[in-house]
Design a protein around this motif. Structure first.
Motif, PDB file in Angstrom:
ATOM      1  N   ARG A 209       0.836  -1.210   0.000  1.00 50.66           N
ATOM      2  CA  ARG A 209       0.000   0.000   0.000  1.00 50.66           C
ATOM      3  C   ARG A 209       0.864   1.250   0.000  1.00 50.66           C
ATOM      4  O   ARG A 209       0.581   2.217  -0.719  1.00 50.66           O
ATOM      5  N   ASP A 210       1.922   1.246   0.783  1.00 48.97           N
ATOM      6  CA  ASP A 210       2.839   2.397   0.807  1.00 48.97           C
ATOM      7  C   ASP A 210       3.450   2.637  -0.571  1.00 48.97           C
ATOM      8  O   ASP A 210       3.532   3.779  -1.038  1.00 48.97           O
ATOM      9  N   ALA A 211       3.856   1.568  -1.236  1.00 49.25           N
ATOM     10  CA  ALA A 211       4.451   1.694  -2.566  1.00 49.25           C
ATOM     11  C   ALA A 211       3.428   2.207  -3.578  1.00 49.25           C
ATOM     12  O   ALA A 211       3.746   3.043  -4.428  1.00 49.25           O
ATOM     13  N   GLY A 212       2.205   1.732  -3.496  1.00 49.24           N
ATOM     14  CA  GLY A 212       1.154   2.170  -4.411  1.00 49.24           C
ATOM     15  C   GLY A 212       0.793   3.624  -4.215  1.00 49.24           C
ATOM     16  O   GLY A 212       0.624   4.379  -5.183  1.00 49.24           O
ATOM     17  N   THR A 213       0.700   4.046  -2.972  1.00 49.79           N
ATOM     18  CA  THR A 213       0.395   5.441  -2.680  1.00 49.79           C
ATOM     19  C   THR A 213       1.520   6.348  -3.157  1.00 49.79           C
ATOM     20  O   THR A 213       1.274   7.415  -3.725  1.00 49.79           O
ATOM     21  N   SER A 214       2.739   5.919  -2.960  1.00 46.73           N
ATOM     22  CA  SER A 214       3.899   6.686  -3.417  1.00 46.73           C
ATOM     23  C   SER A 214       3.933   6.780  -4.940  1.00 46.73           C
ATOM     24  O   SER A 214       4.195   7.855  -5.503  1.00 46.73           O
ATOM     25  N   ALA A 215       3.652   5.686  -5.625  1.00 52.26           N
ATOM     26  CA  ALA A 215       3.635   5.693  -7.090  1.00 52.26           C
ATOM     27  C   ALA A 215       2.566   6.645  -7.611  1.00 52.26           C
ATOM     28  O   ALA A 215       2.799   7.383  -8.578  1.00 52.26           O
ATOM     29  N   ALA A 216       1.418   6.658  -6.975  1.00 54.27           N
ATOM     30  CA  ALA A 216       0.343   7.562  -7.387  1.00 54.27           C
ATOM     31  C   ALA A 216       0.738   9.020  -7.173  1.00 54.27           C
ATOM     32  O   ALA A 216       0.432   9.878  -7.997  1.00 54.27           O
ATOM     33  N   ALA A 217       1.431   9.285  -6.080  1.00 56.48           N
ATOM     34  CA  ALA A 217       1.858  10.667  -5.807  1.00 56.48           C
ATOM     35  C   ALA A 217       2.846  11.150  -6.862  1.00 56.48           C
ATOM     36  O   ALA A 217       2.769  12.305  -7.314  1.00 56.48           O
ATOM     37  N   TRP A 218       3.765  10.291  -7.280  1.00 55.37           N
ATOM     38  CA  TRP A 218       4.707  10.656  -8.343  1.00 55.37           C
ATOM     39  C   TRP A 218       3.955  10.907  -9.643  1.00 55.37           C
ATOM     40  O   TRP A 218       4.226  11.873 -10.363  1.00 55.37           O
ATOM     41  N   TRP A 219       3.008  10.040  -9.965  1.00 54.35           N
ATOM     42  CA  TRP A 219       2.210  10.212 -11.174  1.00 54.35           C
ATOM     43  C   TRP A 219       1.430  11.518 -11.115  1.00 54.35           C
ATOM     44  O   TRP A 219       1.368  12.270 -12.097  1.00 54.35           O
ATOM     45  N   GLN A 220       0.845  11.807  -9.977  1.00 52.04           N
ATOM     46  CA  GLN A 220       0.047  13.023  -9.818  1.00 52.04           C
ATOM     47  C   GLN A 220       0.886  14.252 -10.108  1.00 52.04           C
ATOM     48  O   GLN A 220       0.432  15.186 -10.767  1.00 52.04           O
ATOM     49  N   GLN A 221       2.113  14.284  -9.629  1.00 54.47           N
ATOM     50  CA  GLN A 221       2.985  15.440  -9.870  1.00 54.47           C
ATOM     51  C   GLN A 221       3.244  15.642 -11.362  1.00 54.47           C
ATOM     52  O   GLN A 221       3.268  16.773 -11.839  1.00 54.47           O
ATOM     53  N   ASP A 222       3.423  14.545 -12.081  1.00 58.02           N
ATOM     54  CA  ASP A 222       3.673  14.646 -13.522  1.00 58.02           C
ATOM     55  C   ASP A 222       2.404  14.953 -14.307  1.00 58.02           C
ATOM     56  O   ASP A 222       2.403  15.792 -15.205  1.00 58.02           O
ATOM     57  N   ALA A 223       1.333  14.263 -13.996  1.00 60.67           N
ATOM     58  CA  ALA A 223       0.123  14.341 -14.806  1.00 60.67           C
ATOM     59  C   ALA A 223      -0.793  15.497 -14.421  1.00 60.67           C
ATOM     60  O   ALA A 223      -1.423  16.098 -15.280  1.00 60.67           O
ATOM     61  N   LEU A 224      -0.881  15.788 -13.139  1.00 61.61           N
ATOM     62  CA  LEU A 224      -1.870  16.766 -12.678  1.00 61.61           C
ATOM     63  C   LEU A 224      -1.276  17.885 -11.825  1.00 61.61           C
ATOM     64  O   LEU A 224      -1.911  18.903 -11.625  1.00 61.61           O
ATOM     65  N   GLY A 225      -0.093  17.676 -11.329  1.00 60.37           N
ATOM     66  CA  GLY A 225       0.452  18.582 -10.330  1.00 60.37           C
ATOM     67  C   GLY A 225       1.434  19.598 -10.867  1.00 60.37           C
ATOM     68  O   GLY A 225       1.365  20.045 -12.008  1.00 60.37           O
ATOM     69  N   GLY A 226       2.382  19.930 -10.025  1.00 62.79           N
ATOM     70  CA  GLY A 226       3.319  21.005 -10.259  1.00 62.79           C
ATOM     71  C   GLY A 226       4.165  20.883 -11.506  1.00 62.79           C
ATOM     72  O   GLY A 226       4.635  21.893 -12.036  1.00 62.79           O
ATOM     73  N   ARG A 227       4.379  19.679 -11.997  1.00 61.35           N
ATOM     74  CA  ARG A 227       5.202  19.515 -13.202  1.00 61.35           C
ATOM     75  C   ARG A 227       4.390  19.660 -14.486  1.00 61.35           C
ATOM     76  O   ARG A 227       4.938  19.665 -15.571  1.00 61.35           O
ATOM     77  N   ASN A 228       3.080  19.758 -14.362  1.00 62.05           N
ATOM     78  CA  ASN A 228       2.215  19.909 -15.531  1.00 62.05           C
ATOM     79  C   ASN A 228       1.909  21.391 -15.699  1.00 62.05           C
ATOM     80  O   ASN A 228       1.410  22.043 -14.789  1.00 62.05           O
ATOM     81  N   THR A 229       2.186  21.937 -16.867  1.00 67.33           N
ATOM     82  CA  THR A 229       2.010  23.368 -17.101  1.00 67.33           C
ATOM     83  C   THR A 229       0.649  23.712 -17.701  1.00 67.33           C
ATOM     84  O   THR A 229       0.394  24.871 -18.007  1.00 67.33           O
TER      85      THR A 229
END
Length: 135
Positions: A19-39
């Protein structure tokens, strides 16, 4: 010898690590797809998020193109987990007479479920943010 109680504890710990690994993977994806790294604008991100949610709800197989890869124990990259690392983390002797693949499956199933839940939450949050008039 591993008792039934010990085995249940090992499975629970493997699931927790997954579960920890899955939550962490989602957080990384979120940063790329929806978060601060997406312009993209909040509205554009929300439209994309809404499409992904609809695809998920419909069981659209093309969602795979947009969905992050589920964590696994392949060790494809140097810092990724492997069965041996999981066994070490759990204190299990990989050569012992245990059904250690069950521990791997418990980890991977929990990782996938946690990642999917977190990604869905991030997508829902992106849609809500646009509805709130952020842009």
């Amino acid at each position: 010898m591993i008792t039934d109680t010990d085995w249940t504890d090992l499975v629970n710990r493997a699931q927790s690590l997954g579960r920890d690994a899955g939550t962490s993977a989602a957080a990384w994806w979120q940063q790329d797809a929806l978060g601060g790294r997406n312009t993209a604008s909040t509205r554009d991100i929300a439209e994309h998020a809404a499409k992904l949610l609809a695809m998920y709800d419909d069981g659209d197989p093309s969602l795979e193109e947009y969905w992050p890869e589920h964590p696994n124990l392949s060790g494809e990259w140097a810092d990724e987990p492997t069965p041996a690392r999981l066994y070490a983390e759990l204190g299990v002797d990989a050569d012992a007479d245990t059904d250690d693949m069950a521990l791997c499956h418990a980890w991977e199933d929990a990782a996938s479920e946690a990642m999917d839940d977190a990604v869905i939450g991030y997508l829902q949050d992106a849609v809500k943010a646009a509805q709130g008039g952020d842009e």
